[in-house]
Design a protein around this motif. Structure first.
Motif, mmCIF file in Angstrom:
data_model
loop_
_atom_site.group_PDB
_atom_site.id
_atom_site.type_symbol
_atom_site.label_atom_id
_atom_site.label_comp_id
_atom_site.label_asym_id
_atom_site.label_seq_id
_atom_site.Cartn_x
_atom_site.Cartn_y
_atom_site.Cartn_z
ATOM 1 N N ASP A 75 0.829 -1.330 0.080
ATOM 2 C CA ASP A 75 -0.082 0.073 0.045
ATOM 3 C C ASP A 75 0.771 1.117 -0.061
ATOM 4 N N ALA A 76 1.964 1.328 0.767
ATOM 5 C CA ALA A 76 2.863 2.504 0.684
ATOM 6 C C ALA A 76 3.366 2.603 -0.409
ATOM 7 N N ASN A 77 3.979 1.504 -1.176
ATOM 8 C CA ASN A 77 4.601 1.434 -2.313
ATOM 9 C C ASN A 77 3.660 2.110 -3.395
ATOM 10 N N PHE A 78 2.269 1.791 -3.646
ATOM 11 C CA PHE A 78 1.325 2.137 -4.410
ATOM 12 C C PHE A 78 1.165 3.612 -4.282
ATOM 13 N N HIS A 79 0.973 4.190 -2.913
ATOM 14 C CA HIS A 79 0.703 5.608 -3.047
ATOM 15 C C HIS A 79 1.913 6.588 -3.207
ATOM 16 N N LEU A 80 3.164 5.775 -3.113
ATOM 17 C CA LEU A 80 4.606 6.343 -3.177
ATOM 18 C C LEU A 80 4.422 6.576 -4.696
ATOM 19 N N ARG A 81 3.991 5.473 -5.521
ATOM 20 C CA ARG A 81 4.099 5.484 -6.851
ATOM 21 C C ARG A 81 3.035 6.535 -7.594
ATOM 22 N N ASP A 82 1.879 6.524 -6.952
ATOM 23 C CA ASP A 82 1.108 7.632 -7.320
ATOM 24 C C ASP A 82 1.776 9.128 -7.216
ATOM 25 N N ALA A 83 2.395 9.447 -5.858
ATOM 26 C CA ALA A 83 3.236 10.445 -5.730
ATOM 27 C C ALA A 83 4.229 10.867 -6.528
ATOM 28 N N GLU A 84 4.901 9.814 -7.204
ATOM 29 C CA GLU A 84 6.048 9.877 -8.061
ATOM 30 C C GLU A 84 5.485 10.524 -9.540
ATOM 31 N N GLY A 85 4.388 9.986 -9.778
ATOM 32 C CA GLY A 85 3.657 10.499 -11.036
ATOM 33 C C GLY A 85 3.055 11.753 -10.979
ATOM 34 N N TYR A 86 2.598 12.193 -9.712
ATOM 35 C CA TYR A 86 2.252 13.704 -9.834
ATOM 36 C C TYR A 86 3.277 14.518 -9.653
ATOM 37 N N SER A 87 4.696 14.037 -9.046
ATOM 38 C CA SER A 87 5.816 14.873 -8.530
ATOM 39 C C SER A 87 6.496 14.943 -10.187
ATOM 40 N N ALA A 88 6.332 13.934 -10.898
ATOM 41 C CA ALA A 88 7.012 14.033 -12.325
ATOM 42 C C ALA A 88 6.430 15.111 -13.108
ATOM 43 N N GLY A 89 4.955 15.111 -13.083
ATOM 44 C CA GLY A 89 4.396 16.045 -13.959
ATOM 45 C C GLY A 89 4.371 17.414 -13.657
ATOM 46 N N ALA A 90 4.673 17.802 -11.913
ATOM 47 C CA ALA A 90 4.805 19.012 -11.777
ATOM 48 C C ALA A 90 6.443 19.457 -11.997
ATOM 49 N N ALA A 91 7.160 18.530 -11.723
ATOM 50 C CA ALA A 91 8.577 18.874 -12.187
ATOM 51 C C ALA A 91 8.854 19.232 -13.678
ATOM 52 N N GLU A 92 7.906 18.621 -14.572
ATOM 53 C CA GLU A 92 7.916 18.968 -16.054
ATOM 54 C C GLU A 92 7.677 20.393 -16.153
ATOM 55 N N VAL A 93 6.590 20.759 -15.536
ATOM 56 C CA VAL A 93 6.196 22.459 -15.548
ATOM 57 C C VAL A 93 7.342 23.366 -14.847
ATOM 58 N N VAL A 94 7.785 22.831 -13.921
ATOM 59 C CA VAL A 94 9.149 23.429 -13.415
ATOM 60 C C VAL A 94 10.075 23.790 -14.303
ATOM 61 N N ALA A 95 10.434 22.550 -14.957
ATOM 62 C CA ALA A 95 11.583 22.679 -15.957
ATOM 63 C C ALA A 95 11.149 23.576 -17.287
ATOM 64 N N ARG A 96 10.068 23.510 -17.521
ATOM 65 C CA ARG A 96 9.517 24.341 -18.622
ATOM 66 C C ARG A 96 9.496 26.117 -18.049
ATOM 67 N N LEU A 97 9.178 26.236 -16.765
ATOM 68 C CA LEU A 97 9.590 27.408 -16.289
ATOM 69 C C LEU A 97 11.026 28.004 -16.644
ATOM 70 N N PRO B 160 5.150 27.590 -20.070
ATOM 71 C CA PRO B 160 3.813 27.442 -19.296
ATOM 72 C C PRO B 160 2.928 28.553 -19.130
ATOM 73 N N ILE B 161 1.750 28.357 -19.192
ATOM 74 C CA ILE B 161 0.727 29.478 -19.106
ATOM 75 C C ILE B 161 0.303 29.256 -17.402
ATOM 76 N N HIS B 162 -0.503 30.218 -17.101
ATOM 77 C CA HIS B 162 -0.782 30.287 -15.713
ATOM 78 C C HIS B 162 -1.711 28.924 -15.425
ATOM 79 N N GLN B 163 -2.587 28.262 -16.408
ATOM 80 C CA GLN B 163 -3.282 27.347 -16.081
ATOM 81 C C GLN B 163 -2.426 26.047 -15.603
ATOM 82 N N ASP B 164 -1.365 26.002 -16.734
ATOM 83 C CA ASP B 164 -0.314 24.981 -16.290
ATOM 84 C C ASP B 164 -0.010 24.861 -14.934
ATOM 85 N N VAL B 165 0.554 26.283 -14.511
ATOM 86 C CA VAL B 165 1.029 26.303 -13.223
ATOM 87 C C VAL B 165 0.058 25.940 -12.100
ATOM 88 N N THR B 166 -1.147 26.293 -12.269
ATOM 89 C CA THR B 166 -1.988 25.785 -11.470
ATOM 90 C C THR B 166 -2.526 24.479 -11.259
#
Length: 550
Positions: A157-179, A186-192
């Protein structure tokens, strides 16, 4: 029910990517596999360490597991891409991503391969005679106790939620890289969206940490997972810091509190656009058409000002920006069509003006020759033709006073001729004049008559008002924007004319029109002003026998 890695990748794609076409199927398979592989790669990168300080122990084990999963997904994407024609433009971006991911695998391999179980570090030889090595003094370390079924489930269960967190973190990191310039800004909606992803990732990370808290902290598997959970919290926090900073900056561009005049400007642009929507109708109202012509340059300038003011909202793809863009397009479309019709109308205007004066002259000659005084009446044909000519002259002046002067001179000369001709029939004209119609019956009639009478008395005290007529059934309202100074101002007023029949002498009465205006922008306040000056010379059409007043 737990999500598969493919299902999670599809969920994550809704946050950070445009939809991928489902045809052909190979494109979709390559995209989904790449997304899963990129998420695994990002997780492996976060726990791999560096060349100088590579992961070791349980952390190395976790990294290798993630790396193996990333490699399988990236290889799957490569297999799908091989089934697509090399020159297919729809796969260009996917091939580039595959190359980047493959390079990422190699970079992590270079860090962890020297310390992996397949390449253990060389043991230092014991001190003493190399030919007769001494066995280590310390006994082997016992294997950790096996986790029971419930504990293994907590790990899952911990590994499952960690994997979820990793996915969301990777997406956020992509927007940070574009910044930072890595990819399209990125536009404001991307940042939001990225901030929302960080918030969701933090919840997932906290869930993983909660499951780990129920496990023995000294177990190697728990320790490895706990280290990854801590690193995930740090990665999410780092992304959040940069995203919050970007959000504050972009809020100044997209926050509607920074555009206090948006609604007023939208209404102004909308009303200016409506000026141009019905040329056939406007061309019948000379004053309205003349005003549009006089203020066209200012209307265009206001449209451009509004476009520049709200450009940040447009650039950021906000709903208010798109709404303003649609209104800008509406303005431009109708103004362009109106201008074409106006150009044709302008060509025909001089000839039409001359024709009105010619018809007035013809009617005047007929009236004098055949004793037709009604032709000179307020509603007679001559007055109508002059009304048409005056309307056209108003429009000609709007195009340019200098160019309109010859037409104004023509009209003045024609009117002077009419005066001279009317003198021959003056007595007959007066004799045929009739009382104006009286149609207004609203409750405020008495108050309006009082206002009109007082205004006339202020101009010509002592005159005797014999009767009052109100020809219109109701007020006529006029709502529009008018250019004043350096901006457009809203104008909203209603007009009503009251006609006082004033005693001229023992035989004649004279019609004295009083114009009433109701200002709807100032509490419906009413003003009254006489149409004529006290010493104005009036035409015979304005007189009638007193005996007709009943």
């Amino acid at each position: 029910m737990q999500l598969t890695r493919f299902a999670f990748a599809a969920l994550l794609s809704s946050f950070f990517a445009a939809s991928i076409s489902a045809s052909p199927a190979d494109l979709r398979e390559a995209d989904l596999a790449l997304r899963a592989g990129e998420a695994d790669l990002a997780a492996a990168r976060s726990s791999a360490g560096s060349a100088a300080n590579p992961a070791a122990g349980s952390r190395l084990k976790l990294t290798l597991t993630r790396l193996e999963s990333a490699r399988a997904r990236i290889d799957q994407a490569g297999t799908a891409l091989k089934r697509i024609a090399p020159d297919d433009p729809s796969a260009v971006a996917l091939r580039k991503r595959h190359e980047t991911a493959t390079a990422g695998l190699a970079a992590i391999d270079a860090i962890v391969a020297p310390a992996s179980p397949a390449n253990p570090p060389a043991a230092n030889p014991p001190a003493g005679n190399p030919a007769n090595p001494v066995a280590p003094a310390n006994p082997p370390v016992a294997s950790p106790a096996r986790l029971d079924y419930k504990q293994q489930q907590l790990i899952k269960d911990a590994n499952f939620h960690l994997r979820d967190a990793e996915g969301y973190s990777a997406g956020a990191a992509e927007v940070v890289a574009r910044l930072s310039g890595d990819g399209p800004k990125p536009i404001h909606q991307d940042v939001t969206n990225a901030l929302n992803a960080v918030a969701t990732g933090e919840k997932k990370q906290q869930l993983a940490a909660g499951y780990l808290a129920q496990l023995p902290a000294d177990h190697p598997d728990v320790q490895a997972l706990a280290a990854a959970v801590t690193q995930m919290a740090e990665a999410l926090s780092a992304s959040k810091t940069k995203l919050v900073e970007a959000d504050a900056h972009l809020q100044k561009l997209t926050g509607m509190e920074n555009y206090p005049k948006y609604d007023a400007d939208f209404v102004l642009l909308q009303d200016l656009a409506r000026r141009y929507t019905d040329f056939a109708n406007v061309s019948q109202r000379a004053e309205a058409l003349a005003e549009i012509i006089r203020e066209d340059a200012q209307a265009l300038r206001e449209s451009q000002r509004i476009g520049q003011t709200y450009a940040p909202l447009v650039d950021q793809h906000t709903e208010p920006g798109q709404r303003m863009t649609r209104m800008q397009e509406y303005f431009t479309e109708h103004r362009t069509a109106f201008s074409k019709e106006l150009a044709e109308y302008r060509k025909e205007l001089p000839a039409a003006f001359d024709k009105d004066l010619q018809e007035a002259d013809r009617l005047a000659e007929d009236a004098v020759a055949n004793a037709k005084p009604a032709f000179f009446g307020e509603t007679g044909g001559i007055s109508q033709q002059f009304g048409f000519a005056q309307s056209k002259l108003l429009v000609l002046k709007a195009f340019g006073e200098a160019d309109a002067k010859p037409f104004a001179d023509k009209l003045a000369a024609s009117q002077q001729r009419m005066k001279e001709r009317a003198k021959a029939l003056e007595a007959q004209i007066i004799a045929t004049n009739e009382l104006p119609p009286d149609r207004y019956t609203a409750e405020d009639r008495a108050d309006l008559i009082r206002r009109a009478t007082e205004a006339f008395a202020a101009q010509q005290g002592g005159a005797q008002v014999l009767a009052v007529r109100i020809p219109s059934e109701a007020w006529t309202r006029d709502t529009r924007w008018r250019w004043s100074g350096d901006s457009f101002s809203k104008f909203d007023s209603s007009h009503l004319q009251i006609q006082l029949l004033v005693k001229q002498d023992e035989k004649l009465a004279v019609i004295r029109p009083i114009n009433l205006y109701k200002n709807h922008l100032q509490g419906d306040t009413i003003s009254a002003s006489p149409l004529d000056g006290a010493k104005d010379e009036l035409p015979p059409q304005r007189y009638l026998p007193i005996e007709k007043i009943k």
